[in-house]
Design a protein around this motif. Structure first.
Motif, PDB file in Angstrom:
ATOM      1  N   ASP A 121       0.847  -1.194   0.000  1.00  0.00           N
ATOM      2  CA  ASP A 121       0.000   0.000   0.000  1.00  0.00           C
ATOM      3  C   ASP A 121       0.887   1.250   0.000  1.00  0.00           C
ATOM      4  O   ASP A 121       1.337   1.719   1.052  1.00  0.00           O
ATOM      5  N   ALA A 122       1.133   1.813  -1.178  1.00  0.00           N
ATOM      6  CA  ALA A 122       2.044   2.954  -1.318  1.00  0.00           C
ATOM      7  C   ALA A 122       1.545   4.183  -0.572  1.00  0.00           C
ATOM      8  O   ALA A 122       2.335   4.928   0.027  1.00  0.00           O
ATOM      9  N   GLU A 123       0.238   4.424  -0.601  1.00  0.00           N
ATOM     10  CA  GLU A 123      -0.316   5.599   0.062  1.00  0.00           C
ATOM     11  C   GLU A 123      -0.158   5.496   1.577  1.00  0.00           C
ATOM     12  O   GLU A 123       0.171   6.479   2.247  1.00  0.00           O
ATOM     13  N   ASP A 124      -0.389   4.302   2.105  1.00  0.00           N
ATOM     14  CA  ASP A 124      -0.228   4.097   3.542  1.00  0.00           C
ATOM     15  C   ASP A 124       1.234   4.277   3.949  1.00  0.00           C
ATOM     16  O   ASP A 124       1.531   4.872   4.987  1.00  0.00           O
ATOM     17  N   THR A 125       2.148   3.787   3.117  1.00  0.00           N
ATOM     18  CA  THR A 125       3.576   3.934   3.380  1.00  0.00           C
ATOM     19  C   THR A 125       3.960   5.399   3.411  1.00  0.00           C
ATOM     20  O   THR A 125       4.715   5.849   4.280  1.00  0.00           O
ATOM     21  N   LYS A 126       3.407   6.162   2.465  1.00  0.00           N
ATOM     22  CA  LYS A 126       3.704   7.591   2.375  1.00  0.00           C
ATOM     23  C   LYS A 126       3.276   8.327   3.633  1.00  0.00           C
ATOM     24  O   LYS A 126       3.928   9.277   4.066  1.00  0.00           O
ATOM     25  N   VAL A 127       2.171   7.886   4.221  1.00  0.00           N
ATOM     26  CA  VAL A 127       1.659   8.516   5.442  1.00  0.00           C
ATOM     27  C   VAL A 127       2.495   8.115   6.660  1.00  0.00           C
ATOM     28  O   VAL A 127       2.748   8.934   7.556  1.00  0.00           O
ATOM     29  N   ARG A 128       2.950   6.872   6.666  1.00  0.00           N
ATOM     30  CA  ARG A 128       3.644   6.337   7.841  1.00  0.00           C
ATOM     31  C   ARG A 128       5.118   6.766   7.950  1.00  0.00           C
ATOM     32  O   ARG A 128       5.672   6.813   9.046  1.00  0.00           O
ATOM     33  N   ILE A 129       5.744   7.059   6.815  1.00  0.00           N
ATOM     34  CA  ILE A 129       7.172   7.403   6.842  1.00  0.00           C
ATOM     35  C   ILE A 129       7.458   8.625   7.709  1.00  0.00           C
ATOM     36  O   ILE A 129       8.371   8.593   8.552  1.00  0.00           O
ATOM     37  N   PRO A 130       6.718   9.753   7.552  1.00  0.00           N
ATOM     38  CA  PRO A 130       6.983  10.913   8.424  1.00  0.00           C
ATOM     39  C   PRO A 130       6.802  10.586   9.910  1.00  0.00           C
ATOM     40  O   PRO A 130       7.525  11.125  10.759  1.00  0.00           O
ATOM     41  N   LEU A 131       5.853   9.711  10.213  1.00  0.00           N
ATOM     42  CA  LEU A 131       5.638   9.316  11.606  1.00  0.00           C
ATOM     43  C   LEU A 131       6.829   8.525  12.129  1.00  0.00           C
ATOM     44  O   LEU A 131       7.244   8.700  13.285  1.00  0.00           O
TER      45      LEU A 131
END
Length: 239
Positions: free
Chosen positions: A200-210
């Protein structure tokens, strides 16, 4: 209307047209510049996210450094100068490498602040947040190379050859904290590897900054402790 008047009017009209044109061109240029800057920041962020995940996924274990520091703190045969000096030299090298790896990871852990412009901060490192700057400063202060170097120097200049109790205690404390830091990094590494493997690329994009923020928050107390060990021991060594 005479010729002179018409000439003045035409001149004013031409000046107004040129001025208006210059304003339009300037505004267009400014908009293009801001658009290019936003695109550059976006591209930097995408590349930086990839680099961050790669660096943390492949982060080398700090256990060898912890083991070396522990071995130094356990030295009992003070006359075995060759073995002892080899341990001390290894500790200096491993401490420097560990600090370099941590600094590189901190630099890649960009987090969003109001001013997103890339800027030079600690030792010309390129970062985007005050949080990174603070943690990077702790990493430099917590570089155990200084403590191991001073231990080595005190041992080398002592007669008879002995590593004093303050040095042994500092190495023991440092070994314990590096081991704790390594456990934290193992957890962060597993999290990063999991993100790299998910589809899930979108989920990964959200989780990286966290994950970046969590990494900086997790590093800070360990590096603060190592900096305190450094300062306390090096102050004692200077007496």
């Amino acid at each position: 209307m005479n010729t002179r008047t018409r000439t003045l009017i035409y001149g004013l009209l031409i000046s107004c047209i040129l001025l208006a044109g210059a304003v339009v061109v300037q505004r267009h240029s400014a908009l293009q510049s801001r658009r290019s800057e936003r695109e550059a920041i976006k591209l930097y962020g995408e590349k930086n996210d990839e680099l961050f995940l790669e660096l943390i996924s492949k982060f080398e274990s700090l256990q060898p450094l912890s083991d070396t520091l522990s071995s130094i703190s356990s030295i009992t045969d003070m006359k075995d100068r060759v073995h002892n000096q080899m341990l001390l030299d290894l500790g200096k090298k491993q401490a420097d490498t560990a600090t370099d790896d941590i600094i590189q990871l901190i630099q890649a852990a960009d987090v969003t602040e109001e001013d997103e412009k890339l800027r030079y901060r600690v030792n010309m490192l390129i970062m985007t947040s005050k949080k990174q700057e603070d943690v990077a400063l702790l990493a430099f202060s917590g570089n155990l190379w200084r403590a191991v170097y001073n231990t080595s120097s005190r041992y080398w200049h002592s007669e008879p050859k002995v590593i004093d109790r303050h040095s042994l205690y500092a190495m023991s404390e440092a070994a314990i904290e590096v081991n704790a830091l390594n456990q934290t990094m193992l957890t962060m590494r597993a999290r990063a590897q999991s993100l790299r493997e998910q589809s899930d690329a979108e989920d990964t994009k959200v989780r990286i900054p966290l994950l970046k923020q969590e990494l900086l928050d997790s590093l800070a107390p360990h590096l603060q402790k190592l900096a305190q060990i450094n300062d306390s021991y090096n102050t004692e060594a200077a007496k």
